[in-house]
Design an enzyme around this catalytic site. Structure first.
Site, short mmCIF file in Angstrom:
data_model
loop_
_atom_site.label_atom_id
_atom_site.label_comp_id
_atom_site.label_asym_id
_atom_site.label_seq_id
_atom_site.Cartn_x
_atom_site.Cartn_y
_atom_site.Cartn_z
N LEU A 78 0.86 -1.19 0.00
CA LEU A 78 0.00 0.00 0.00
C LEU A 78 0.89 1.23 0.00
CD1 LEU A 78 -2.40 -1.24 2.84
CD2 LEU A 78 -3.06 -0.97 0.44
N HIS A 79 0.72 2.11 -0.98
CA HIS A 79 1.55 3.32 -0.97
C HIS A 79 0.85 4.54 -1.57
CE1 HIS A 79 2.14 2.23 -5.17
NE2 HIS A 79 2.58 3.45 -5.38
#
Ligand code: UD1
Length: 356
Positions: free
Chosen positions: A200-201
């Site tokens: 997740l970024h």
């Protein structure tokens, strides 16, 4: 003929590698690589050059991090004199990062031909910085190489002349296919039989601390059902500062960003992947590994219509129930989209060199 490849952020590297390789088999063609320095950590950049056999950059603009305007402007300012001096016949830009639009815009103003690899993708969400980069890069590029038919339709709808658009397939999958035998040999330590791989970024997920903390709690819950491996992007690591992190013996294992091969090996053997990345939606579709995308939309709809990808949005109950369904054998099945066959870069090279 002289070609400059402009790359700068992690997802650019696996797209440029096969194109540079395919072009290297043509005579009378000189290639240079410009690294903008958008990504600069060893594990976000150098390691990919080594593993993917990308030649050392001829130039590094060393722009580093900053706001969107600062980063984009710094790339433009440093790239303009370089491209004027080098006078290439064509500049190739990749994907949808700030390095992509910055270089394309410089070239458009100077009248230097530009090719966009991975053109035409649209999430139709202008809240995403990448969507702005995609729209603008496609408008100013001369050659548009699309990975799938939906890309052609989007570009034609936006008024791009059809003769500029070339459906070539997916260069990221070229790299995946090439690296798969090495990944199959790769034996990560102490790998459980079943596990979920998480990345997740996106700002929409990790810059909202409340939501990030809710997701961490959700992942801890999910890890009681299936162990989780979660390599942290630097942006995510930064945002997690101050939040309670899982203990070292937790089944939710946080680690540093992984090199390409290690990550590919983990994807290939994963029970499921939870992500907000663009490229990983494509890689899991090719590998036929179930993928849950924590976003409200995707610029890669073919991974949903044909592949194993499902959009689960920012909805804890939807994510938990999709994970439960996959773990109890109800994963969505999929097929590999046309032209995701390992030869996209060769098609690009043929188009670029036609008439040489
Ligand atoms: C960029 C791309 C995104 C892509 C992602 C892949 C844009 C607009 N976004 O997002 O589309 O999915 O790359 O990784 O171009 N940082 C480091 N070391 C690095 C690079 C970044 O510590 O080598 C940290 C810095 O604190 C920086 C932050 O990460 O401020 C964000 O980096 P940036 O390049 O601005 O965007 P990404 O989130 O990486």
């Amino acid at each position: 003929m002289k070609i400059i490849h402009v790359i700068g952020a992690r997802p650019n590297f696996m797209k440029a590698a096969p194109v540079a390789r395919a072009l290297s088999s043509y005579r009378d063609l000189n290639q240079q690589i410009v690294h903008t320095g958008q990504h600069y950590d060893v594990n976000m950049s150098d390691v990919f050059f080594r593993e993917l056999g990308i030649p050392e950059p001829d130039f590094n603009l060393q722009v580093g991090s900053g706001s969107h305007a600062q980063q984009t402007a710094a790339i433009m300012q440093r790239f303009e004199p370089l491209v004027l001096e080098q006078a290439p016949d064509l500049v190739l830009v990749y994907g949808d990062v700030n390095s992509t639009i910055a270089a394309a815009l410089v070239c458009a103003k100077l009248g230097i031909r530009t090719g966009h690899v991975e053109a035409g993708l649209r999430s139709f969400d202008r809240g995403m910085p990448e969507e702005i980069n995609r729209l603008l890069t496609d408008q100013v590029s001369d050659l548009l190489f699309t990975p799938s038919e939906d890309g052609n339709r989007n570009l034609e709808r936006e008024g791009i002349a059809p003769e500029k658009i070339h459906l070539v397939g997916n260069v990221m999958i070229d790299t995946l296919i090439q690296m798969l035998p090495a990944a199959a040999q790769y034996q990560p330590n102490n790998l459980p039989d079943a596990y979920a791989l998480v990345t997740l970024h996106r700002p929409s997920n990790v810059d909202d601390v409340q939501w990030l903390s809710t997701m961490l709690e959700m992942l801890t819950q999910i890890s009681h059902e299936v162990p989780i491996i979660f390599p942290l992007h630097p942006r995510t690591r930064e945002r997690l500062r101050g939040l309670e992190r899982p203990t070292s013996n937790s089944r939710l294992q946080l680690c540093d960003p992984l090199p390409y091969l290690a990550f590919l090996a983990l994807q290939q053997k994963a029970t499921l992947v939870i992500t907000d990345s663009g490229g990983i939606q494509e890689e899991t579709t090719f590998l036929q590994v179930p993928c849950l995308t924590v976003r409200e939309n995707t610029e890669r709809p073919i991974t949903i219509s044909m592949g194993t990808n499902e959009l689960v949005g920012r909805e804890v109950t939807a994510i938990r129930s999709a994970v439960g369904r996959i773990l109890s054998g109800g994963a969505k099945s999929g097929t590999v989209p046309p032209l995701w066959d390992g030869h996209a870069a060769e098609r690009i090279a043929r188009i670029i060199t036609a008439g040489l």
